[in-house]
Motif scaffolding. Structure first.
Motif, PDB file in Angstrom:
ATOM      1  N   PHE A  56      39.571  39.157  60.657  1.00 42.55           N
ATOM      2  CA  PHE A  56      38.435  38.667  59.882  1.00 42.55           C
ATOM      3  C   PHE A  56      37.133  38.895  60.654  1.00 42.55           C
TER       4      PHE A  56
ATOM      5  N   VAL B  86      39.146  42.357  57.134  1.00 40.76           N
ATOM      6  CA  VAL B  86      38.409  41.697  56.052  1.00 40.76           C
ATOM      7  C   VAL B  86      37.017  41.312  56.533  1.00 40.76           C
TER       8      VAL B  86
ATOM      9  N   LEU C 268      35.119  42.270  45.274  1.00 45.28           N
ATOM     10  CA  LEU C 268      35.917  42.885  46.317  1.00 45.28           C
ATOM     11  C   LEU C 268      35.846  44.403  46.225  1.00 45.28           C
TER      12      LEU C 268
ATOM     13  N   SER D  39      36.849  48.224  48.742  1.00 44.24           N
ATOM     14  CA  SER D  39      37.449  48.788  49.947  1.00 44.24           C
ATOM     15  C   SER D  39      36.634  49.957  50.473  1.00 44.24           C
TER      16      SER D  39
ATOM     17  N   ILE E  84      43.642  44.836  48.915  1.00 42.05           N
ATOM     18  CA  ILE E  84      42.622  44.367  47.984  1.00 42.05           C
ATOM     19  C   ILE E  84      43.249  43.943  46.659  1.00 42.05           C
TER      20      ILE E  84
ATOM     21  N   ILE F  43      45.032  40.508  47.183  1.00 35.53           N
ATOM     22  CA  ILE F  43      44.044  39.434  47.325  1.00 35.53           C
ATOM     23  C   ILE F  43      43.448  39.091  45.967  1.00 35.53           C
TER      24      ILE F  43
ATOM     25  N   VAL G 288      38.717  45.644  53.643  1.00 34.41           N
ATOM     26  CA  VAL G 288      38.457  44.805  52.469  1.00 34.41           C
ATOM     27  C   VAL G 288      37.109  44.127  52.658  1.00 34.41           C
ATOM     28  N   HIS G 289      36.214  44.369  51.742  1.00 32.75           N
ATOM     29  CA  HIS G 289      34.828  43.885  51.791  1.00 32.75           C
ATOM     30  C   HIS G 289      34.661  42.887  50.645  1.00 32.75           C
TER      31      HIS G 289
ATOM     32  N   PHE H 157      45.004  34.266  51.472  1.00 30.67           N
ATOM     33  CA  PHE H 157      45.391  35.197  52.534  1.00 30.67           C
ATOM     34  C   PHE H 157      46.781  34.911  53.083  1.00 30.67           C
TER      35      PHE H 157
END
Length: 341
Positions: free
Chosen positions: A119, A210, A227, A229, A249, A252, A312-313, A333
């Protein structure tokens, strides 16, 4: 990582982040270290502070070597008994802030039931309480690492020579680690990536990097969380998001309705066609993780043919970043990345 954090970008002198208090020094394996049972959020969550928003640097300030400015801390958390290795600055200002604003890196030392999820929070202050959010979810999910930048993205108001926005009215600054590849946050991110690769890679089923971000309420106002990627909305990118391949992604996003059941909570990604443009296609860390050579991240975007899915953004509304839903995110998560028995 200590060696890789040497020789840092000169702009790192602009800002600082809050120092921890009340730790007792002792020697550990030949290096200066600190240990105390306490809550990791109380002792190490950052509170970045900008010394000089205009970016003027003191003439007599010189970047010292790593050996003189970074502590390696061994830290044990009261509530869980988990043990961490913490990389943080030794020098603080009279106000109790880290001197250079190089950020904070924490790695979990426990081997059992550790998720290989990493993270990070690259935009403290600017993106609200994302550092606190990242720290809380990191702690609750037994994730492997936490990385927090140490200053405001606009600490040095000088345009980065790396990323050139398509909108001429937009400026990406040299102290924005998502758009300047010489920032210490980038160096640290790539050190963590290199470590993960050395462990056999980052398998989609169990590993991800992430980044937590916060968005303005006027940006993509219909989304509580957006979200991506690091791919945009080209036909090939949409196909990548929509194909049958299992990706972090997708897991999630599929779990968000379960743990955020309020129908007004909306989570989308580029393939949902909402028109949200916060796709992280210019994020230099995302580009690297998506297969762009490190020497080319300033000029070359990732493509669907090289994208790995490990990046993952997450862009979030004010509420989505708040402490009220730390537990919700932690549950997402934990289920998206189950620990093997």
């Amino acid at each position: 990582m200590l060696q890789q954090l040497s020789g840092l970008h000169p702009a790192t002198r602009a800002v600082s982040t809050s120092a921890s208090r009340g730790l007792h020094r002792r020697d550990l394996s030949g290096c200066a270290a600190y240990r105390r049972r306490a809550r990791i959020l109380d002792k190490f969550h950052p509170n970045p502070f900008v010394h000089d928003r205009a970016g003027r640097l003191p003439d007599n300030d010189h970047s010292p070597t790593v050996g003189g400015v970074l502590h390696v801390t061994i830290f044990e958390e009261d509530e869980t008994g988990s043990t961490y290795c913490v990389l943080s600055e030794t020098s603080t200002t009279s106000e109790g802030y880290y001197l250079r604003g190089w950020g904070l890196a924490i790695a979990r030392l426990d081997v059992n039931e550790t998720r290989t999820v990493h993270f990070s929070a690259p935009h403290p202050i600017f993106d609200g309480d994302t550092p606190q959010q990242a720290a809380a979810v990191f702690s609750a999910t037994s994730a492997k690492s936490l990385l927090v930048d140490g200053r405001h993205r606009g600490a040095l108001l000088e345009a980065t020579p790396c990323i050139h926005p398509s909108d001429p009215s937009t400026i990406d600054y040299r102290t924005d680690p998502t758009h300047d590849n010489e920032e210490p946050f980038v160096t640290a991110s790539l050190a963590i990536l290199d470590w993960q690769v050395s462990q056999g890679g980052c398998p989609s089923a169990s590993c991800a990097f992430v980044q937590f971000h916060g968005k303005a309420e006027t940006s993509c106002p219909n989304e509580s969380a957006f979200l991506s990627s690091g791919l945009g909305t080209s036909a090939s990118s949409i196909a990548w998001y929509q194909d049958s391949t299992d990706r972090p992604i997708k897991r999630i996003k599929s779990l968000i309705p379960k743990y955020f059941p309020d129908p007004t909570f909306v989570a989308t990604m580029p393939s949902d066609g909402t028109g949200c443009g916060l796709t992280a296609t210019t994020n230099v860390i995302g580009r690297t993780m998506n297969g762009v050579p490190r020497a080319d991240v300033c000029t070359t975007a990732a493509t669907a043919s090289t994208a790995t899915g490990m990046f993952v953004h997450i862009e979030q509304s004010f509420f989505t970043v708040s402490s009220a839903v730390y537990g919700n995110w932690s549950n997402v998560f934990q289920e998206a990345f189950p620990v093997a028995d």
